[in-house]
Design a protein around this motif. Structure first.
Motif, PDB file in Angstrom:
ATOM      1  N   ILE A  14       0.836  -1.196   0.000  1.00  0.00           N
ATOM      2  CA  ILE A  14       0.000   0.000   0.000  1.00  0.00           C
ATOM      3  C   ILE A  14       0.871   1.246   0.000  1.00  0.00           C
ATOM      4  CG2 ILE A  14      -1.669   1.317   1.351  1.00  0.00           C
ATOM      5  CD1 ILE A  14      -2.906  -1.346   2.178  1.00  0.00           C
ATOM      6  N   SER A  15       1.921   1.227   0.786  1.00  0.00           N
ATOM      7  CA  SER A  15       2.809   2.386   0.841  1.00  0.00           C
ATOM      8  C   SER A  15       3.415   2.693  -0.521  1.00  0.00           C
ATOM      9  CB  SER A  15       3.932   2.160   1.851  1.00  0.00           C
ATOM     10  OG  SER A  15       3.418   2.057   3.135  1.00  0.00           O
ATOM     11  N   GLN A  16       3.848   1.664  -1.211  1.00  0.00           N
ATOM     12  CA  GLN A  16       4.446   1.892  -2.531  1.00  0.00           C
ATOM     13  C   GLN A  16       3.409   2.394  -3.524  1.00  0.00           C
ATOM     14  OE1 GLN A  16       6.326  -1.864  -3.337  1.00  0.00           O
ATOM     15  NE2 GLN A  16       8.178  -1.304  -2.211  1.00  0.00           N
ATOM     16  N   SER A  17       2.197   1.899  -3.406  1.00  0.00           N
ATOM     17  CA  SER A  17       1.140   2.373  -4.305  1.00  0.00           C
ATOM     18  C   SER A  17       0.804   3.837  -4.024  1.00  0.00           C
ATOM     19  CB  SER A  17      -0.113   1.519  -4.141  1.00  0.00           C
ATOM     20  OG  SER A  17       0.152   0.215  -4.584  1.00  0.00           O
ATOM     21  N   ILE A  18       0.768   4.198  -2.754  1.00  0.00           N
ATOM     22  CA  ILE A  18       0.495   5.593  -2.401  1.00  0.00           C
ATOM     23  C   ILE A  18       1.611   6.488  -2.919  1.00  0.00           C
ATOM     24  CG2 ILE A  18       0.348   7.195  -0.444  1.00  0.00           C
ATOM     25  CD1 ILE A  18      -1.211   4.993   1.035  1.00  0.00           C
ATOM     26  N   ARG A  19       2.827   6.011  -2.857  1.00  0.00           N
ATOM     27  CA  ARG A  19       3.959   6.813  -3.315  1.00  0.00           C
ATOM     28  C   ARG A  19       3.946   7.016  -4.838  1.00  0.00           C
ATOM     29  NH1 ARG A  19       6.774   8.483   0.167  1.00  0.00           N
ATOM     30  NH2 ARG A  19       8.645   8.881  -1.027  1.00  0.00           N
ATOM     31  N   LYS A  20       3.217   6.172  -5.548  1.00  0.00           N
ATOM     32  CA  LYS A  20       3.126   6.327  -6.998  1.00  0.00           C
ATOM     33  C   LYS A  20       2.118   7.402  -7.405  1.00  0.00           C
ATOM     34  CE  LYS A  20       4.395   1.577  -8.038  1.00  0.00           C
ATOM     35  NZ  LYS A  20       3.906   0.264  -8.513  1.00  0.00           N
ATOM     36  N   LEU A  21       1.291   7.846  -6.456  1.00  0.00           N
ATOM     37  CA  LEU A  21       0.305   8.881  -6.770  1.00  0.00           C
ATOM     38  C   LEU A  21       1.015  10.204  -7.007  1.00  0.00           C
ATOM     39  CD1 LEU A  21      -2.332   8.126  -3.990  1.00  0.00           C
ATOM     40  CD2 LEU A  21      -2.412   7.413  -6.383  1.00  0.00           C
ATOM     41  N   THR A  22       0.321  11.126  -7.655  1.00  0.00           N
ATOM     42  CA  THR A  22       0.890  12.469  -7.798  1.00  0.00           C
ATOM     43  C   THR A  22       0.945  13.111  -6.410  1.00  0.00           C
ATOM     44  OG1 THR A  22      -1.241  13.561  -8.084  1.00  0.00           O
ATOM     45  CG2 THR A  22      -0.159  12.691 -10.088  1.00  0.00           C
ATOM     46  N   ASP A  23       1.746  14.157  -6.261  1.00  0.00           N
ATOM     47  CA  ASP A  23       1.854  14.831  -4.964  1.00  0.00           C
ATOM     48  C   ASP A  23       0.495  15.320  -4.479  1.00  0.00           C
ATOM     49  OD1 ASP A  23       4.574  14.395  -4.892  1.00  0.00           O
ATOM     50  OD2 ASP A  23       5.078  16.381  -5.680  1.00  0.00           O
ATOM     51  N   LYS A  24      -0.284  15.867  -5.385  1.00  0.00           N
ATOM     52  CA  LYS A  24      -1.587  16.423  -5.002  1.00  0.00           C
ATOM     53  C   LYS A  24      -2.548  15.324  -4.581  1.00  0.00           C
ATOM     54  CE  LYS A  24      -1.035  20.479  -7.861  1.00  0.00           C
ATOM     55  NZ  LYS A  24      -1.467  21.230  -9.042  1.00  0.00           N
ATOM     56  N   GLN A  25      -2.572  14.222  -5.311  1.00  0.00           N
ATOM     57  CA  GLN A  25      -3.443  13.095  -4.936  1.00  0.00           C
ATOM     58  C   GLN A  25      -2.977  12.480  -3.618  1.00  0.00           C
ATOM     59  OE1 GLN A  25      -2.974  10.578  -8.331  1.00  0.00           O
ATOM     60  NE2 GLN A  25      -4.540  11.636  -9.532  1.00  0.00           N
ATOM     61  N   ARG A  26      -1.672  12.319  -3.475  1.00  0.00           N
ATOM     62  CA  ARG A  26      -1.118  11.690  -2.273  1.00  0.00           C
ATOM     63  C   ARG A  26      -1.461  12.507  -1.030  1.00  0.00           C
ATOM     64  NH1 ARG A  26       5.066  11.515  -2.112  1.00  0.00           N
ATOM     65  NH2 ARG A  26       4.646  11.345  -4.311  1.00  0.00           N
ATOM     66  N   THR A  27      -1.379  13.826  -1.152  1.00  0.00           N
ATOM     67  CA  THR A  27      -1.683  14.683  -0.010  1.00  0.00           C
ATOM     68  C   THR A  27      -3.119  14.472   0.446  1.00  0.00           C
ATOM     69  OG1 THR A  27      -0.089  16.318  -0.776  1.00  0.00           O
ATOM     70  CG2 THR A  27      -1.777  17.076   0.769  1.00  0.00           C
TER      71      THR A  27
END
Length: 191
Positions: free
Chosen positions: A123-136
């Motif tokens: 899950i962490s790696q998938s979250i890190r693949k999001l854009t900065d705006k989506q991840r935030t």
């Protein structure tokens, strides 16, 4: 830490009590670091941003309205410092773009950091693949349980923009996490 105890610390901090600041730092560090870890890739950069957050907390404490939730105010500081860091990084990137093209930065993603207590590596790696705006938006929604309206207030952007980033982030996570067991996907989709 109970709200009343935190409120007393804030009053002491406003009066300049450094020990109260250290106590508040100890009480909030792990939560803040976990959030920053999801938003900033490199460990050294995280430490710089953490220092800026707590320096900002100390210097702007006079502006804090004790009638508002402290965690919400603190997360506002976090997001502003992360955004400030990204702007600085972008400027540095533009200046050194040519040099960086010839070097490959190694990821300093540390699996043993505090953030790994709450989630697993996939899950962490998938979250890190999001854009900065989506991840935030995803981090504030799932790790801090803010409503989409609260996130809009924190980021100072329209609610529709938050919803758009949230849904785009969820779709990206669904694509990346297609192999997860059903119960985990239900938990991710529950909002």
């Amino acid at each position: 830490m109970e709200n009343e105890e935190m409120y007393q610390l804030l009053i002491q901090m406003k009066e300049g009590d450094e020990q109260a600041f250290h106590t508040m730092y100890d009480a909030t560090f792990q939560d803040v670091y976990r959030t920053v870890s999801f938003l900033i890739d490199h460990k050294q950069d995280r430490e710089d941003v953490m220092n800026e957050i707590y320096m900002q907390m100390w210097t702007s404490l006079g502006n804090y309205d004790t009638n508002r939730p402290f965690q919400f105010w603190l997360h506002g500081l976090v997001i502003r410092q992360v955004q400030r860091f990204r702007v600085k990084s972008w400027r540095r990137f533009r200046i050194f773009e040519r040099i960086r093209a010839f070097s490959h930065e190694e990821s300093y993603w540390d699996e043993h950091t505090a953030l790994m207590d709450a989630t697993n590596q996939v899950i962490s790696q998938s979250i890190r693949k999001l854009t900065d705006k989506q991840r935030t938006v995803i981090i504030f929604r799932f790790y801090h349980d803010y409503t989409l309206e609260e996130i809009a207030t924190l980021l100072d952007i329209p609610l529709g923009t938050v919803k758009s980033r949230y849904h785009a982030g969820l779709q990206a996570l669904r694509r990346n996490l297609g192999n997860l067991p059903l119960e985990r996907m239900v938990k991710i989709n529950d909002y």
